[in-house]
Scaffold this motif. Sequence first.
Motif, PDB file in Angstrom:
ATOM      1  N   ASP A 396       0.824  -1.204   0.000  1.00 50.68           N
ATOM      2  CA  ASP A 396       0.000   0.000   0.000  1.00 50.68           C
ATOM      3  C   ASP A 396       0.862   1.259   0.000  1.00 50.68           C
ATOM      4  N   SER A 397       2.145   1.119   0.344  1.00 50.82           N
ATOM      5  CA  SER A 397       3.043   2.273   0.298  1.00 50.82           C
ATOM      6  C   SER A 397       3.418   2.663  -1.127  1.00 50.82           C
ATOM      7  N   THR A 398       3.185   1.779  -2.084  1.00 54.46           N
ATOM      8  CA  THR A 398       3.337   2.132  -3.496  1.00 54.46           C
ATOM      9  C   THR A 398       1.976   2.277  -4.180  1.00 54.46           C
ATOM     10  N   LEU A 399       1.015   1.478  -3.742  1.00 52.45           N
ATOM     11  CA  LEU A 399      -0.325   1.560  -4.341  1.00 52.45           C
ATOM     12  C   LEU A 399      -0.992   2.892  -4.043  1.00 52.45           C
ATOM     13  N   GLY A 400      -0.785   3.403  -2.817  1.00 51.73           N
ATOM     14  CA  GLY A 400      -1.392   4.678  -2.433  1.00 51.73           C
ATOM     15  C   GLY A 400      -0.938   5.826  -3.319  1.00 51.73           C
ATOM     16  N   PRO A 401       0.388   6.051  -3.460  1.00 53.41           N
ATOM     17  CA  PRO A 401       0.837   7.120  -4.358  1.00 53.41           C
ATOM     18  C   PRO A 401       0.318   6.974  -5.776  1.00 53.41           C
ATOM     19  N   THR A 402       0.295   5.751  -6.301  1.00 49.96           N
ATOM     20  CA  THR A 402      -0.221   5.558  -7.668  1.00 49.96           C
ATOM     21  C   THR A 402      -1.691   5.933  -7.758  1.00 49.96           C
ATOM     22  N   ALA A 403      -2.473   5.601  -6.723  1.00 52.13           N
ATOM     23  CA  ALA A 403      -3.905   5.916  -6.745  1.00 52.13           C
ATOM     24  C   ALA A 403      -4.143   7.416  -6.872  1.00 52.13           C
ATOM     25  N   GLY A 404      -3.289   8.232  -6.252  1.00 53.38           N
ATOM     26  CA  GLY A 404      -3.455   9.676  -6.351  1.00 53.38           C
ATOM     27  C   GLY A 404      -2.877  10.271  -7.607  1.00 53.38           C
ATOM     28  N   LEU A 405      -1.748   9.711  -8.083  1.00 56.24           N
ATOM     29  CA  LEU A 405      -1.024  10.303  -9.212  1.00 56.24           C
ATOM     30  C   LEU A 405      -1.541   9.831 -10.570  1.00 56.24           C
ATOM     31  N   ASN A 406      -2.319   8.760 -10.588  1.00 54.38           N
ATOM     32  CA  ASN A 406      -2.748   8.195 -11.868  1.00 54.38           C
ATOM     33  C   ASN A 406      -4.228   8.411 -12.157  1.00 54.38           C
ATOM     34  N   VAL A 407      -4.850   9.404 -11.537  1.00 56.24           N
ATOM     35  CA  VAL A 407      -6.283   9.613 -11.788  1.00 56.24           C
ATOM     36  C   VAL A 407      -6.548  10.028 -13.235  1.00 56.24           C
ATOM     37  N   ASP A 408      -5.523  10.553 -13.910  1.00 54.60           N
ATOM     38  CA  ASP A 408      -5.703  10.936 -15.317  1.00 54.60           C
ATOM     39  C   ASP A 408      -5.019   9.964 -16.267  1.00 54.60           C
ATOM     40  N   GLY A 409      -4.548   8.825 -15.749  1.00 58.48           N
ATOM     41  CA  GLY A 409      -3.946   7.804 -16.598  1.00 58.48           C
ATOM     42  C   GLY A 409      -2.550   8.123 -17.096  1.00 58.48           C
ATOM     43  N   GLN A 410      -1.850   9.050 -16.447  1.00 56.03           N
ATOM     44  CA  GLN A 410      -0.519   9.442 -16.926  1.00 56.03           C
ATOM     45  C   GLN A 410       0.605   9.013 -15.972  1.00 56.03           C
ATOM     46  N   HIS A 411       0.319   8.059 -15.095  1.00 54.46           N
ATOM     47  CA  HIS A 411       1.338   7.610 -14.136  1.00 54.46           C
ATOM     48  C   HIS A 411       1.221   6.093 -14.009  1.00 54.46           C
ATOM     49  N   ASN A 412       2.230   5.370 -14.495  1.00 56.88           N
ATOM     50  CA  ASN A 412       2.214   3.906 -14.477  1.00 56.88           C
ATOM     51  C   ASN A 412       2.664   3.378 -13.113  1.00 56.88           C
ATOM     52  N   HIS A 413       1.892   2.444 -12.568  1.00 59.98           N
ATOM     53  CA  HIS A 413       2.186   1.943 -11.223  1.00 59.98           C
ATOM     54  C   HIS A 413       3.584   1.325 -11.130  1.00 59.98           C
ATOM     55  N   ILE A 414       3.927   0.463 -12.084  1.00 58.88           N
ATOM     56  CA  ILE A 414       5.200  -0.253 -11.998  1.00 58.88           C
ATOM     57  C   ILE A 414       6.378   0.658 -12.319  1.00 58.88           C
ATOM     58  N   TRP A 415       6.347   1.293 -13.480  1.00 58.87           N
ATOM     59  CA  TRP A 415       7.531   2.025 -13.948  1.00 58.87           C
ATOM     60  C   TRP A 415       7.667   3.420 -13.342  1.00 58.87           C
ATOM     61  N   ASP A 416       6.567   3.992 -12.849  1.00 58.67           N
ATOM     62  CA  ASP A 416       6.640   5.352 -12.299  1.00 58.67           C
ATOM     63  C   ASP A 416       6.568   5.400 -10.775  1.00 58.67           C
ATOM     64  N   THR A 417       6.161   4.286 -10.136  1.00 57.29           N
ATOM     65  CA  THR A 417       6.151   4.242  -8.668  1.00 57.29           C
ATOM     66  C   THR A 417       7.041   3.125  -8.143  1.00 57.29           C
ATOM     67  N   VAL A 418       6.782   1.901  -8.577  1.00 53.72           N
ATOM     68  CA  VAL A 418       7.462   0.733  -8.002  1.00 53.72           C
ATOM     69  C   VAL A 418       8.967   0.751  -8.282  1.00 53.72           C
ATOM     70  N   VAL A 419       9.340   0.915  -9.543  1.00 54.49           N
ATOM     71  CA  VAL A 419      10.768   0.891  -9.890  1.00 54.49           C
ATOM     72  C   VAL A 419      11.529   2.061  -9.252  1.00 54.49           C
ATOM     73  N   PRO A 420      11.034   3.310  -9.348  1.00 55.86           N
ATOM     74  CA  PRO A 420      11.757   4.406  -8.674  1.00 55.86           C
ATOM     75  C   PRO A 420      11.899   4.219  -7.167  1.00 55.86           C
ATOM     76  N   THR A 421      10.838   3.770  -6.493  1.00 56.15           N
ATOM     77  CA  THR A 421      10.943   3.607  -5.036  1.00 56.15           C
ATOM     78  C   THR A 421      11.841   2.436  -4.672  1.00 56.15           C
ATOM     79  N   PHE A 422      11.850   1.394  -5.491  1.00 56.75           N
ATOM     80  CA  PHE A 422      12.759   0.276  -5.240  1.00 56.75           C
ATOM     81  C   PHE A 422      14.212   0.743  -5.304  1.00 56.75           C
ATOM     82  N   LEU A 423      14.556   1.459  -6.357  1.00 63.80           N
ATOM     83  CA  LEU A 423      15.937   1.897  -6.553  1.00 63.80           C
ATOM     84  C   LEU A 423      16.377   2.887  -5.483  1.00 63.80           C
ATOM     85  N   HIS A 424      15.496   3.808  -5.106  1.00 69.44           N
ATOM     86  CA  HIS A 424      15.903   4.881  -4.198  1.00 69.44           C
ATOM     87  C   HIS A 424      15.810   4.509  -2.720  1.00 69.44           C
ATOM     88  N   TYR A 425      15.060   3.459  -2.381  1.00 71.40           N
ATOM     89  CA  TYR A 425      14.899   3.118  -0.965  1.00 71.40           C
ATOM     90  C   TYR A 425      15.421   1.736  -0.602  1.00 71.40           C
TER      91      TYR A 425
END
Length: 440
Positions: A396-425
């Motif tokens: 939910d720590s990645t699903l939550g940000p995607t739920a807010g950032l992708n309301v217009d369909g311009q933010h991919n859950h895997i490549w724009d949330t999951v991969v960046p947070t994996f690499l940086h944290y």
Amino acid sequence: MNAVVAAVAIMLVLSLCRIHVVVALIIGAISGGLVAGLSLDATIAAFNKGLGGGATVALSYATLGAFAVAIGKSGLAHALADKALALVGRQGDGAAVNGIRFLIIGLLLAVAISSQNILPIHIAFIPLVVPPLLYVMAKLNMDRRLVACVLTFGLITPYMFLPVGFGGIYLNEILLANVADNGVDATGLNVMSAMALPALGMLVGLLVAVFFSYRGDRRYDMDAIARTERVDVKYSPRTLAMALVAIVVAFVVQLWLGSMILGALAGFVLFNLSGVVKWKEADDLFTEGMKMLAMIGFIMIAANGFAEVMRETGEIATLVQGSVAMIGNNKPLAALLMLVVGLLITMGIGSSFSTIPIIAALYVPLALQMGFSPLAIVALVGTAGALGDAGSPASDSTLGPTAGLNVDGQHNHIWDTVVPTFLHYNLPLLGFGWLAAMVL
């Protein structure tokens, strides 16, 4: 191949190939069960048994979604967005615009941290605050991957370092309790000292994301934002005041009864009674809010099924024992392998809170045998549990940000949330967690 490794690898590969996370979790769970030698019927039975464990969480998010839509109806978040947009219009380009960017980042970070420790509503604030700000962020050409990293930092670091709110549950009721139950004398242990270096690793990852990785511009389709975000929401001092009262009531009820579901319902009912949400609109608004966070609920339910299959295979213990065979008396290698195994388990289960009881029973006796100090053991187990929360498709720590950032369909859950947070944290957390185990 170990069934847990196979299941997590299949789930991650499918997710990276843009297969929906629920489908990836189901296929990964079935594959893991079959690799472990379970029959298809036994695997499905275990998966079905685990589904019920996610039902409470899913219903909590559904009601919080309805509460979020009601707050949106009050105009509270839009008032904030309008203030920010006015600042953008006055300031123009250059250093002033960067200042507004950092103001938004600071605001989101403060709210995210507060959602774990001061006002423990977890990800419920994201659908309230983030969608109204998307237009402002697009005007500033802010990279949403940066916002995802900021939100995920605020959702994870407080609970793994500050023993208040969700942090009190994770650090005291789960981490210290399980470490003590498995043979460590936790009397007088300062859990903040144990988790200080891992938390510093998270901070390093955040600073890299803010000042290096995503500091540049990224452009988004403004028309797509306008079509999905209600920019014409009307608000008044009365509606804003009622929103604040409803938030306080929801918070008090949640603390009093220990239920996010009842807290969110109390806030929603207050909006109805005050007239901010008209009775004839209440049903549609409630349904809209439930749909907004429904995906998170279904993923959390599927993740619980996945976790149950992994437990049923019995190969989590085999994975740890296989790591022990490689270790010998090498403490640095022991710490590294324990952290990596924790990363694999949490990325599959999607919940650090659920991972601790599983790994503590296996790690604590091994760490005591290897001669790790009590503080080092707490740091190892606590970091191993938190590893994978960022960067997991089912967290939910990645699903939550995607739920807010992708309301217009311009933010991919895997490549724009999951991969960046994996690499940086996960990478700095792995390094700093290992360092904590070595020096404490």
